[in-house]
Every structure is written in structure tokens, then in C-alpha cells.
Design a protein around this motif. Structure first.
Motif, PDB file in Angstrom:
ATOM      1  N   TRP A 165       0.829  -1.204   0.000  1.00 34.53           N
ATOM      2  CA  TRP A 165       0.000   0.000   0.000  1.00 34.53           C
ATOM      3  C   TRP A 165       0.864   1.254   0.000  1.00 34.53           C
ATOM      4  O   TRP A 165       1.908   1.290   0.650  1.00 34.53           O
ATOM      5  CB  TRP A 165      -0.912   0.024   1.228  1.00 34.53           C
ATOM      6  CG  TRP A 165      -1.760  -1.200   1.416  1.00 34.53           C
ATOM      7  CD1 TRP A 165      -1.461  -2.302   2.175  1.00 34.53           C
ATOM      8  CD2 TRP A 165      -3.056  -1.444   0.856  1.00 34.53           C
ATOM      9  NE1 TRP A 165      -2.476  -3.210   2.115  1.00 34.53           N
ATOM     10  CE2 TRP A 165      -3.477  -2.722   1.319  1.00 34.53           C
ATOM     11  CE3 TRP A 165      -3.887  -0.713   0.022  1.00 34.53           C
ATOM     12  CZ2 TRP A 165      -4.694  -3.277   0.956  1.00 34.53           C
ATOM     13  CZ3 TRP A 165      -5.112  -1.262  -0.335  1.00 34.53           C
ATOM     14  CH2 TRP A 165      -5.507  -2.525   0.132  1.00 34.53           C
ATOM     15  N   ASP A 166       0.403   2.280  -0.698  1.00 31.05           N
ATOM     16  CA  ASP A 166       1.018   3.602  -0.673  1.00 31.05           C
ATOM     17  C   ASP A 166       0.458   4.356   0.536  1.00 31.05           C
ATOM     18  O   ASP A 166      -0.758   4.591   0.615  1.00 31.05           O
ATOM     19  CB  ASP A 166       0.686   4.351  -1.971  1.00 31.05           C
ATOM     20  CG  ASP A 166       1.402   5.685  -2.082  1.00 31.05           C
ATOM     21  OD1 ASP A 166       1.435   6.434  -1.087  1.00 31.05           O
ATOM     22  OD2 ASP A 166       1.920   5.993  -3.175  1.00 31.05           O
ATOM     23  N   LEU A 167       1.334   4.734   1.478  1.00 30.06           N
ATOM     24  CA  LEU A 167       0.882   5.390   2.701  1.00 30.06           C
ATOM     25  C   LEU A 167       0.798   6.905   2.566  1.00 30.06           C
ATOM     26  O   LEU A 167       0.524   7.593   3.552  1.00 30.06           O
ATOM     27  CB  LEU A 167       1.797   5.011   3.871  1.00 30.06           C
ATOM     28  CG  LEU A 167       1.691   3.568   4.344  1.00 30.06           C
ATOM     29  CD1 LEU A 167       2.652   3.303   5.496  1.00 30.06           C
ATOM     30  CD2 LEU A 167       0.263   3.226   4.763  1.00 30.06           C
ATOM     31  N   ASP A 168       1.044   7.427   1.379  1.00 30.72           N
ATOM     32  CA  ASP A 168       0.799   8.847   1.117  1.00 30.72           C
ATOM     33  C   ASP A 168      -0.554   9.045   0.442  1.00 30.72           C
ATOM     34  O   ASP A 168      -1.313   9.943   0.793  1.00 30.72           O
ATOM     35  CB  ASP A 168       1.913   9.432   0.237  1.00 30.72           C
ATOM     36  CG  ASP A 168       3.257   9.444   0.952  1.00 30.72           C
ATOM     37  OD1 ASP A 168       3.270   9.678   2.176  1.00 30.72           O
ATOM     38  OD2 ASP A 168       4.288   9.208   0.289  1.00 30.72           O
ATOM     39  N   ARG A 169      -0.859   8.167  -0.537  1.00 32.81           N
ATOM     40  CA  ARG A 169      -2.111   8.292  -1.281  1.00 32.81           C
ATOM     41  C   ARG A 169      -3.169   7.278  -0.834  1.00 32.81           C
ATOM     42  O   ARG A 169      -4.333   7.370  -1.230  1.00 32.81           O
ATOM     43  CB  ARG A 169      -1.842   8.139  -2.781  1.00 32.81           C
ATOM     44  CG  ARG A 169      -0.938   9.222  -3.355  1.00 32.81           C
ATOM     45  CD  ARG A 169      -0.697   9.029  -4.845  1.00 32.81           C
ATOM     46  NE  ARG A 169       0.049   7.782  -5.103  1.00 32.81           N
ATOM     47  CZ  ARG A 169      -0.334   6.865  -5.983  1.00 32.81           C
ATOM     48  NH1 ARG A 169      -1.438   7.040  -6.689  1.00 32.81           N
ATOM     49  NH2 ARG A 169       0.397   5.783  -6.178  1.00 32.81           N
ATOM     50  N   TYR A 170      -2.753   6.301  -0.037  1.00 31.13           N
ATOM     51  CA  TYR A 170      -3.648   5.273   0.488  1.00 31.13           C
ATOM     52  C   TYR A 170      -4.340   4.495  -0.631  1.00 31.13           C
ATOM     53  O   TYR A 170      -5.570   4.356  -0.669  1.00 31.13           O
ATOM     54  CB  TYR A 170      -4.669   5.871   1.468  1.00 31.13           C
ATOM     55  CG  TYR A 170      -3.997   6.570   2.619  1.00 31.13           C
ATOM     56  CD1 TYR A 170      -3.208   5.864   3.520  1.00 31.13           C
ATOM     57  CD2 TYR A 170      -4.109   7.954   2.789  1.00 31.13           C
ATOM     58  CE1 TYR A 170      -2.566   6.492   4.570  1.00 31.13           C
ATOM     59  CE2 TYR A 170      -3.470   8.596   3.830  1.00 31.13           C
ATOM     60  CZ  TYR A 170      -2.690   7.862   4.717  1.00 31.13           C
ATOM     61  OH  TYR A 170      -2.047   8.497   5.745  1.00 31.13           O
ATOM     62  N   VAL A 171      -3.506   4.011  -1.562  1.00 31.02           N
ATOM     63  CA  VAL A 171      -3.978   3.149  -2.642  1.00 31.02           C
ATOM     64  C   VAL A 171      -3.044   1.954  -2.754  1.00 31.02           C
ATOM     65  O   VAL A 171      -1.925   1.972  -2.233  1.00 31.02           O
ATOM     66  CB  VAL A 171      -4.021   3.896  -3.999  1.00 31.02           C
ATOM     67  CG1 VAL A 171      -5.040   5.021  -3.953  1.00 31.02           C
ATOM     68  CG2 VAL A 171      -2.637   4.437  -4.362  1.00 31.02           C
TER      69      VAL A 171
END
Length: 310
Positions: A165-171
Motif C-alpha cells: 500500500w502507498d501510505l501517502d495516497r492510500y492506494v
């Protein structure tokens, strides 16, 4: 002092502190002195089970996940309650990972639940806020790991998938699948690869960018349940339902040392911050302290094994 009377589900060393460990089990969390092997503090929550625990980088908060779906945080010095996140998950809180340092507020916690959701929380001194709820898994989340710069998190699930998961964009960035129940995962310290274990008795290496399988090796004779890695990534630890604790050479995929002592399955294993000892916990409440062989001893063992195979 007595040990836990139920399975010990998780263990955690505070950052840079090899003298203390935290263990979670049925009805309580305990803090132990690893040098004198004595209990220092017991935090009791009757009729509940703590499934995962962690200590924040500053050591100011002990955060834990419970089978009633709540995240509870305590002051490690006294065991007093610091905050509670009610209904953090609709079912059990099965995994936790710390994201960001709690030296600066707010900081984040990633949680995983038995219903398959991965959630990210902003933690401030006065309140806790849900930032993102990520639902792609169809089974319980068994393990969460965050990379060094806290930009990515990987979740390992019983549904046979691991998702980065991308923890900046939450995708979702990528995912990979295998016909197994994933029980544990970690980023190699250089973050180029991932290692997983699970119900297929295998250790699987994966490319961290595209999620492609690199290689698969036999891990043991039963379900592999837990992994840990030393900071340089040359060696890693495993434990499983075969009751063995193993030290592996990462690149060669060879077992360099084996610890026998558990009477049941190994639930979690951790290497101390000073690399001097291994702590493993089991399904019957056992906590075992092992002396970690020196890297030179492990390398000599690997060389001997490799020489014998030539």
C-alpha cells in the motif's frame, strides 16, 4: 512470578533496548527484563486476548490490538491506560505496525483486522482519527510491515494475497498471490525484496517492485508462522508449528542454526536490537531466550555446508 497461561501471540523489543521485551497473551500484556528473566510489569485486561503489540520509537506508548476489535495504548512505565480506539475493527485486531515516529504529533498507526481491512490512524495526544480504511483482502490480516521511510506498508493475509500500500495516497501499489495462508512477511533491509512464509511450509522471495516470485525454498515440516530479519539483511529468523527456531542465510537460503526447545508451535520470534539474543514465544505460554551465534560463526557454518555440497 508465573508465565502466561495461554498462547503468547506477539513480542516486541523497544527501539534500541535489548534489556526489555513486551509479550501479549490471554488477559494481559507483560514487560520482562531479558537479562534477569523477570517480569517487571503486568497490564491486565480480563476476559480479553491481546493479539499484537508494539512499543513506539520514543518508548512513551505501548500500543496493542485485542480480540474485541479495540486498539488500546498504555504508558509502559506504569501500565496506565493512555487511550482506546473503540471499534477500530469490526472483528479482532490481528496486526499492528507503527508508521512515523511518535516524537512529533500526530503520528500514524496501521492496523489490520480479522475482517480483512487495513486501517491507518492519526494519533495525537488528545484524539485519534481514522485516516484511511483499505478493503481488498477477503481474509484476516496476519502481518503488517512498514518500510523505512514510512511511504509503503505491506499486508499479509489468510486469503493468499499480500498487498503493498502507498501510505501517502492510500492506494494499492501492487499485490501478489499464492495458494497459501500468508502468516508473516518482511521487507529486506535494502527494500528490493520481500520474504513471506505461510501454510505451504515454504519461504518465498518476491520482487518488491512488481511482486514477481524470485524463488521458493522449503522452510520446514509444518506451517511457517513468523519471520524476523537482522538490520543488514544477511541473516533472518523463522519459527513455525514444527516447534523449531531457525537462523537462515538470506542469499543462500540455507539454515545456519536450529533451536529446539518449544513444546508447541512457535507464535513469534524476534532478534534483540544488540543482536546478542533471540526471543521466541509459543502456543503453550513459553518464552525462550536463545544466544544468537555471531555472524562469523554463522558464516563458517554456511561455508562448511556449502563445501560439503560441492
Amino acid at each position: 512470578m508465573s508465565c502466561h497461561h495461554g498462547p503468547v501471540n506477539d513480542i516486541s523489543f523497544p527501539d534500541g533496548c535489548p534489556d526489555l521485551i513486551v509479550t501479549s497473551s490471554v488477559g494481559d500484556i507483560r514487560i520482562w527484563n531479558t537479562r534477569i528473566r523477570q517480569e517487571l510489569l503486568r497490564i491486565q485486561v480480563p476476559n480479553l486476548e491481546c493479539l499484537c503489540c508494539n512499543v513506539t520509537p520514543t518508548g512513551s506508548t505501548l500500543i496493542s490490538g485485542w480480540n474485541d476489535g479495540r486498539i488500546r495504548a498504555f504508558y509502559p512505565e506504569t501500565g496506565r491506560m493512555k487511550f482506546v480506539i473503540p471499534d477500530a475493527h469490526s472483528e479482532k485486531v490481528t496486526a499492528l505496525a507503527l508508521c512515523d515516529s511518535d516524537a512529533r504529533s500526530p503520528w500514524r498507526v496501521v492496523s489490520g483486522g480479522a475482517e480483512g481491512k487495513v486501517r491507518v490512524w492519526n494519533i495525537a495526544s488528545s484524539h485519534q482519527v481514522l485516516v484511511a480504511s483499505l478493503k481488498e483482502h477477503r481474509g484476516p490480516i496476519n502481518c503488517l510491515r512498514v518500510n523505512k521511510d514510512c511511504t509503503q506498508c505491506i499486508s499479509a493475509s489468510s486469503d493468499g494475497s499480500c498487498i503493498i500500500w502507498d501510505l501517502d495516497r492510500y492506494v494499492r501499489i501492487t499485490a501478489f498471490f499464492e495458494p497459501t495462508v500468508f502468516r508473516s512477511v518482511f521487507f529486506h533491509p535494502d527494500e528490493s525484496q520481500l520474504l513471506t512464509c505461510g501454510s505451504n511450509f515454504k519461504l518465498s522471495y518476491w520482487d518488491a517492485v512488481d511482486g514477481q516470485a524470485i524463488r521458493v525454498i522449503d522452510g520446514g515440516d509444518d506451517v511457517m508462522t513468523t519471520l524476523d530479519v537482522e538490520p543488514e539483511g544477511e541473516f533472518f529468523l523463522s519459527g513455525g508449528d514444527d516447534r523449531l527456531v531457525k537462523v537462515w542465510h538470506y542469499d543462500d537460503g540455507i539454515t545456519a542454526a536450529i533451536g529446539r526447545g518449544h513444546s508447541g508451535g512457535v507464535k513469534a520470534v524476534k532478534l534483540s536490537p544488540d543482536l546478542s539474543q533471540i526471543v521466541s514465544v509459543g502456543q503453550f505460554g513459553d518464552i525462550i531466550f536463545w544466544e544468537m551465534p555471531t555472524f562469523s560463526e554463522l558464516r563458517a557454518c554456511i561455508d562448511e555446508i556449502m563445501g560439503g555440497h560441492k
